[in-house]
Motif scaffolding. Structure first.
Motif, short mmCIF file in Angstrom:
data_model
loop_
_atom_site.label_atom_id
_atom_site.label_comp_id
_atom_site.label_asym_id
_atom_site.label_seq_id
_atom_site.Cartn_x
_atom_site.Cartn_y
_atom_site.Cartn_z
N GLN A 70 -5.35 -3.89 -5.44
CA GLN A 70 -5.06 -2.71 -6.26
C GLN A 70 -3.56 -2.69 -6.58
OE1 GLN A 70 -5.76 1.23 -4.58
NE2 GLN A 70 -6.32 1.99 -6.62
N LEU A 84 -7.28 -5.11 -0.42
CA LEU A 84 -8.33 -4.26 0.15
C LEU A 84 -9.59 -5.11 0.38
CD1 LEU A 84 -7.62 -1.21 -2.15
CD2 LEU A 84 -7.37 -1.21 0.35
N LEU A 85 -10.09 -4.96 1.54
CA LEU A 85 -11.19 -5.83 1.97
C LEU A 85 -12.53 -5.37 1.38
CD1 LEU A 85 -11.94 -8.18 3.89
CD2 LEU A 85 -12.19 -6.48 5.71
N ARG A 86 -13.33 -6.35 0.99
CA ARG A 86 -14.68 -6.06 0.50
C ARG A 86 -15.67 -7.00 1.18
NH1 ARG A 86 -12.27 -2.40 -0.71
NH2 ARG A 86 -12.00 -1.31 -2.69
N PRO A 93 -14.75 -0.89 2.74
CA PRO A 93 -14.32 -1.02 4.14
C PRO A 93 -14.63 0.20 5.00
CG PRO A 93 -12.44 -0.93 2.64
CD PRO A 93 -13.65 -1.03 1.79
N VAL A 153 -8.15 -11.80 6.70
CA VAL A 153 -7.53 -11.03 5.59
C VAL A 153 -6.08 -11.44 5.43
CG1 VAL A 153 -6.75 -8.72 4.92
CG2 VAL A 153 -9.08 -9.04 5.74
N ASN A 173 -3.39 -4.23 5.08
CA ASN A 173 -3.72 -3.24 6.13
C ASN A 173 -3.93 -3.94 7.49
OD1 ASN A 173 -4.21 -0.49 4.77
ND2 ASN A 173 -5.25 -1.95 3.43
N SER A 176 -5.12 -2.97 11.37
CA SER A 176 -5.66 -1.87 12.22
C SER A 176 -4.93 -1.84 13.57
CB SER A 176 -7.15 -2.06 12.44
OG SER A 176 -7.35 -3.05 13.40
N GLU A 187 0.86 -2.70 6.32
CA GLU A 187 0.60 -1.26 6.35
C GLU A 187 0.04 -0.86 7.72
OE1 GLU A 187 -1.65 0.52 3.24
OE2 GLU A 187 -0.44 -0.37 1.64
N ASP A 211 1.10 3.99 6.44
CA ASP A 211 0.00 4.42 5.57
C ASP A 211 -0.45 5.84 5.91
OD1 ASP A 211 -1.88 4.15 3.63
OD2 ASP A 211 -3.11 2.66 4.67
N GLY A 246 -3.63 7.35 -4.43
CA GLY A 246 -4.69 8.17 -5.04
C GLY A 246 -4.26 8.92 -6.29
N VAL A 247 -3.35 8.31 -7.02
CA VAL A 247 -2.91 8.96 -8.27
C VAL A 247 -4.00 8.69 -9.33
CG1 VAL A 247 -1.12 9.04 -10.06
CG2 VAL A 247 -0.50 8.65 -7.65
N GLY A 262 -3.15 4.03 -7.70
CA GLY A 262 -4.30 4.91 -7.93
C GLY A 262 -5.08 4.51 -9.16
N TYR A 263 -6.22 5.16 -9.30
CA TYR A 263 -7.13 4.79 -10.40
C TYR A 263 -6.48 4.98 -11.79
CZ TYR A 263 -10.87 4.90 -6.85
OH TYR A 263 -11.65 4.66 -5.75
N1 LIG Z 1 -10.46 8.48 -4.71
C1 LIG Z 1 -9.53 7.55 -4.96
N2 LIG Z 1 -9.43 6.50 -4.12
C2 LIG Z 1 -8.49 5.59 -4.40
C3 LIG Z 1 -7.64 5.73 -5.52
N3 LIG Z 1 -6.81 4.64 -5.52
C4 LIG Z 1 -7.15 3.88 -4.45
N4 LIG Z 1 -8.16 4.44 -3.77
C5 LIG Z 1 -8.82 4.01 -2.52
O1 LIG Z 1 -7.98 4.41 -1.50
C6 LIG Z 1 -7.98 3.42 -0.44
C7 LIG Z 1 -6.62 3.00 -0.18
O2 LIG Z 1 -6.54 2.23 0.91
P1 LIG Z 1 -6.06 2.76 2.33
O3 LIG Z 1 -5.47 4.11 2.24
O4 LIG Z 1 -5.21 1.70 2.86
O5 LIG Z 1 -7.39 2.83 3.10
C8 LIG Z 1 -8.12 1.71 3.38
C9 LIG Z 1 -7.75 1.01 4.60
O6 LIG Z 1 -7.35 1.93 5.56
C10 LIG Z 1 -9.02 0.37 5.04
N5 LIG Z 1 -8.95 -1.05 4.68
C11 LIG Z 1 -9.19 -1.62 3.50
N6 LIG Z 1 -9.02 -2.94 3.64
C12 LIG Z 1 -8.64 -3.20 4.90
C13 LIG Z 1 -8.30 -4.36 5.64
O7 LIG Z 1 -8.25 -5.49 5.13
N7 LIG Z 1 -7.97 -4.21 6.93
C14 LIG Z 1 -7.97 -2.98 7.51
N8 LIG Z 1 -7.65 -2.91 8.76
N9 LIG Z 1 -8.28 -1.89 6.85
C15 LIG Z 1 -8.61 -1.98 5.55
O8 LIG Z 1 -10.04 0.94 4.33
C16 LIG Z 1 -9.56 2.07 3.64
C17 LIG Z 1 -10.39 2.33 2.46
O9 LIG Z 1 -10.27 1.28 1.58
P2 LIG Z 1 -10.97 1.38 0.18
O10 LIG Z 1 -12.34 1.85 0.31
O11 LIG Z 1 -10.72 0.11 -0.51
O12 LIG Z 1 -10.18 2.51 -0.54
C18 LIG Z 1 -8.88 2.29 -0.95
C19 LIG Z 1 -8.85 2.51 -2.46
O13 LIG Z 1 -9.99 2.01 -3.13
C20 LIG Z 1 -7.77 6.86 -6.37
O14 LIG Z 1 -7.06 7.09 -7.40
N10 LIG Z 1 -8.73 7.76 -6.06
#
Ligand SMILES: Nc1nc2c(ncn2[C@@H]2O[C@@H]3COP(=O)(O)O[C@H]4[C@@H](O)[C@H](n5cnc6c(=O)[nH]c(N)nc65)O[C@@H]4COP(=O)(O)O[C@H]3[C@H]2O)c(=O)[nH]1
Length: 766
Positions: free
Chosen positions: A532, A547-549, A560, A580, A605, A607, A637, A667, A725-726, A745-746
């Motif tokens: 992103q 961001l992990l999928r 995630p 990752v 990210n 953990s 992060e 974060d 989240g902008v 953000g989106y």
């Molecule tokens: N509603 C809304 N959401 C937005 C917007 N912009 C971005 N996001 C979402 O907000 C999350 C941002 O990642 P995060 O706070 O690090 O939060 C992440 C992060 O904490 C964790 N995560 C994701 N990838 C990894 C990873 O590789 N390792 C670890 N440990 N955690 C991960 O999962 C969380 C969720 O990831 P995602 O589902 O990808 O969700 C992402 C992203 O898709 C927006 O404008 N509006």
């Protein structure tokens, strides 16, 4: 011993007598014949007939004298025979002028003692006296002399040298008789009492031994009569009860028993004494005169006297208090939690089984409450383990005040407690109500602040309740249900009560399924990274967040949020996180090749579990080396939960990674528990405002104020601040106007697969 035959001398005497009579008659008839031949008249001869009765009388007297003599000899012979064969030696002596004794008779048995015949000893009594042991001679003579002088009975025990040289104990006894002629004759006997003496000695020895055992025994020994009264007691018994032996004797045994057990003990004792039970062995509490208690082991044995009469009970009492205490300690260690004194998991399991049985028997619902203290770990880490322990003890006390005595409060370990409530109600709805009331009461009781040492601590519990009815479910399942309900309470925001809900079970099943699928996903490389974009104040892309999928074969793309918590709980996050980071490094290295993308930062990210792993720094270093990525373009992060552990260790690790060139971003800032004091010490490059504050920034003044504060804080600390989240231009404009210089953000772009990102980058060239 052969009995000698007595000779028939009386028959011989009678034969002799009849012979004499016949001879006289023949002599008389012969004289008459002579007269007739000499032609003397028979009539003249008859004048001499008076001779006949006279001769007859003489003959009768002679016969009687002879008979008397024969009879006396026979009696003497029999008497001699008797005395000679007696086991004792009998003797007779006469006291003569000047108190000198003259041995008149001694039975043949004396030969056994002296080796000399009775006649020899009578002739020379010294044959006897010289064998008396020298050490007893004087005493023998003294006693002898005293008896003569007083003309009294003589008796004496003395040692005597037998013909075979053995020293035997003899007993001599004689009594004086005054004869019709005035002379004094002693009749007596001598008896070999060696065996009796030895038996007495043995008896005395064993009696003395018994007495010593009785007096010095470390056990209390006592005798109770058939009415339960103490009739004999030793010193140790008295010591045990802090009184004297005299005080014990005559008191009822039951008075020694602890008052709480007295009436039962009394009944048992009387029943026992009336029964034919021979022995008892009991352990019970006893009561001393000073009011203290002690544990005693009583071994009782029915006591019969020498005639076989039942005299009561002979008791041996041992103080087993130390052993009991040791047993109690072992039991405590095995079944109780040493910190709080509450039942531990093992005892709880037992009580649970009982609870299920009670419920089945009484047809009543019971409940199990699983209690976990919210954020106890943080508090323990912050305040120290001593304070944590004190808090647990205080919580245990409050819990005990909330329940009835028949309920169980147990500690499973850590900050987990279990409350088992039995017999709530026969009707389910009412049982639920009661359980809820108790759980809420517990919740209220644990909420007020705890004060110990200099600390004032507040802690809240999360409580999960599961009802049970009979054996519908087993103990394990019940515990699992209450545990699940507790997690539900945690999910519902903590400091609350939740009942077990079957839907929760489904969630847990799903959790288990995800865990299984994750193993497969790791093997089959089903993970990929989306990116992103992140922009600066001018909308230029300055980097991306990786961001992990998870591309699930059946469920498609999984975000995630659905699998990272499971992976963290199971530890699978370590391997996933490594993959990752490696992938992100590869991407950065690839971008370095192009001037358009070389400046792009990749935020990764990490953990809490991954960060705290001991191999983390080495792992990062290895990835950098392996891929050739530029560490300065990689931003790690961290979430605030990472800071809950030892902050010095966290800082140390960040510094070590910083030394490799990596940067750090915090974060979700503002949602966790980090204090500003910690923040100041962290070597960070960036703060990320959590999207929950950004979302309502247009409408919620508080959220806007928070965002402003975070921006100001970041600026004052020289940190970059990025808003997450902008979603709209309005959001971004407002944030911009408040001084925020970076955003994600989106509104700019959603997380994109690599190919799409590269297209996006091409369209938004910077
Ligand atoms: N509603 C809304 N959401 C937005 C917007 N912009 C971005 N996001 C979402 O907000 C999350 C941002 O990642 P995060 O706070 O690090 O939060 C992440 C992060 O904490 C964790 N995560 C994701 N990838 C990894 C990873 O590789 N390792 C670890 N440990 N955690 C991960 O999962 C969380 C969720 O990831 P995602 O589902 O990808 O969700 C992402 C992203 O898709 C927006 O404008 N509006």
């Amino acid at each position: 011993m052969a009995v000698k035959k007595i000779k028939p001398s009386l028959t011989q005497a009678m034969g002799l007598l009849w012979g004499l009579v016949a001879a006289c008659v023949l002599v008389l008839l012969g004289s008459l014949w002579q007269y007739h031949r000499q032609q003397k008249a028979v009539g003249a001869a008859l004048e001499y007939l008076w001779i006949l009765p006279a001769v007859g009388l003489l003959l009768l007297c002679a016969a009687l004298l002879l008979m008397h003599r024969v009879m006396r000899e026979r009696l003497q012979s029999e008497l001699k025979d008797l005395t000679d064969h007696l086991p004792v030696v009998v003797y007779r002596y006469r006291l003569e002028e000047g108190n000198r004794s003259n041995l008149i008779y001694i039975s043949e048995g004396i030969q056994r003692f002296t080796g000399k015949s009775a006649a020899e000893v009578v002739a020379d009594p010294t044959l006897f006296f010289q064998r008396i042991a020298p050490e007893d001679c004087a005493r023998f003579s003294d006693v002898d002399r005293t008896a003569w002088h007083a003309k009294e009975e003589f008796f004496c025990e003395f040692r005597f040298s037998m013909p075979d040289g053995a020293l035997h104990w003899l007993y001599a006894n004689s009594s004086p008789f005054v004869m019709p002629n005035g002379e004094i004759v002693y009749h007596g006997f001598i008896e070999d009492i060696t065996e009796r003496k030895q038996a007495h000695a043995r008896l005395r020895q064993s009696e003395s031994l018994l007495q010593q055992v009785f007096d010095t025994s470390s056990a209390g020994i006592f005798l109770v009569d058939k009415k339960g009264m103490i009739v004999l007691a030793n010193q140790r018994m008295a010591e045990m009860f802090c009184c004297t032996v005299d005080e014990l004797i005559g008191t009822p045994y039951v008075g020694l028993v602890d008052p709480t057990e007295r009436s039962v003990s009394h009944q048992k004792m009387l029943a026992l004494l009336a029964s034919d039970i021979d022995a008892v062995d009991v352990e019970r509490l006893y009561w001393r005169k000073d009011g203290n208690q002690f544990w005693g082991n009583l071994s009782g044995k029915r006591f019969h006297d020498t005639r076989g009469t039942d005299r009561g009970l002979l008791g041996v009492l041992l103080d087993i208090t130390t052993r009991k205490q040791a047993e109690q300690e072992v039991s405590n260690l095995a079944f109780y939690d040493p910190l709080t004194g509450l039942p531990n998991r093992r005892l709880l399991r037992d009580r649970l089984q009982q609870g299920l049985a009670i419920s089945a028997r009484q047809n009543a619902y019971g409940a199990l409450i699983f209690l976990d203290l919210d954020n106890f770990k943080t508090l323990n880490d912050t305040l120290g383990h001593d304070a944590g322990d004190q808090l647990l003890v205080a919580v245990a006390k409050r819990l005990l005040h909330c329940v009835r005595e028949e309920d169980t409060v147990a500690r499973l370990g850590g900050d987990e407690f279990i409350i088992l409530l039995n017999n709530l109600d026969h009707v389910q709805s009412r049982a639920v109500h009661i359980a809820k009331d108790i759980a809420e009461k517990i919740n209220r009781a644990l909420n007020p602040a705890y004060e110990f040492d200099k600390n004032v601590v507040r802690i809240t519990p999360s409580l999960g309740v599961a009802l049970f009815f009979g054996h519908e479910i087993d103990a394990d399942e019940l515990l699992k249900r209450a545990d699940l309900a507790m997690y539900q309470a945690k999910e519902a925001g903590r400091n609350t009560v939740r009942f077990f809900d079957p839907q929760m079970q489904e969630k847990i099943n799903a959790h288990a399924q995800v865990e299984q699928d994750l193993y497969r996903a790791l093997e089959r490389r089903e993970f990929s990274l989306f990116y992103q974009p992140q922009v600066d104040a001018y909308g230029r892309c300055i980097g991306v967040e990786a961001l992990l999928r998870w591309q699930h074969p059946q469920q498609g793309l999984i975000p995630p949020g659905r699998f990272i918590p499971v992976a963290e709980a199971t530890g699978q996050i370590l391997e996933i996180g490594r993959q990752v980071f490696l992938q992100a490094c590869r991407q950065q290295a690839a971008w370095q090749a192009s001037t358009n993308t070389a400046q792009l930062e990749i935020a990764v990210n990490v953990s809490a579990r991954q960060f705290h792993a001991s191999a983390f720094v080495d792992q990062v270093q290895q990835c950098l080396q392996e891929t050739g990525a530029n560490p300065e373009r990689i931003l790690i992060e961290l979430t605030e939960s990472i800071l809950l552990k030892d902050i010095n260790e966290v800082i140390g690790k960040i510094r070590a990674l910083q030394a490799l060139g990596l940067q750090f971003s915090l974060d979700d800032f503002g949602t966790g528990y980090s204090s500003l004091a910690y923040l100041k010490r962290l070597p960070l490059a960036q703060l990320k405002i959590d999207q929950s504050f950004v979302r309502d920034i247009l409408t919620d003044r508080n959220d806007r104020a928070i965002c402003r504060s975070i921006i100001a804080l970041g600026q004052s600390m020289g940190l970059r601040v990025l808003a997450e989240g902008v979603e709209t231009q309005a959001h971004w404009q407002l944030l911009r106007s408040d001084g925020c210089e970076e955003a994600q953000g989106y509104w700019f772009a959603k997380p994109l697969p690599l190919a799409e990102l590269e297209r996006w980058l091409a369209q938004h060239a910077f």
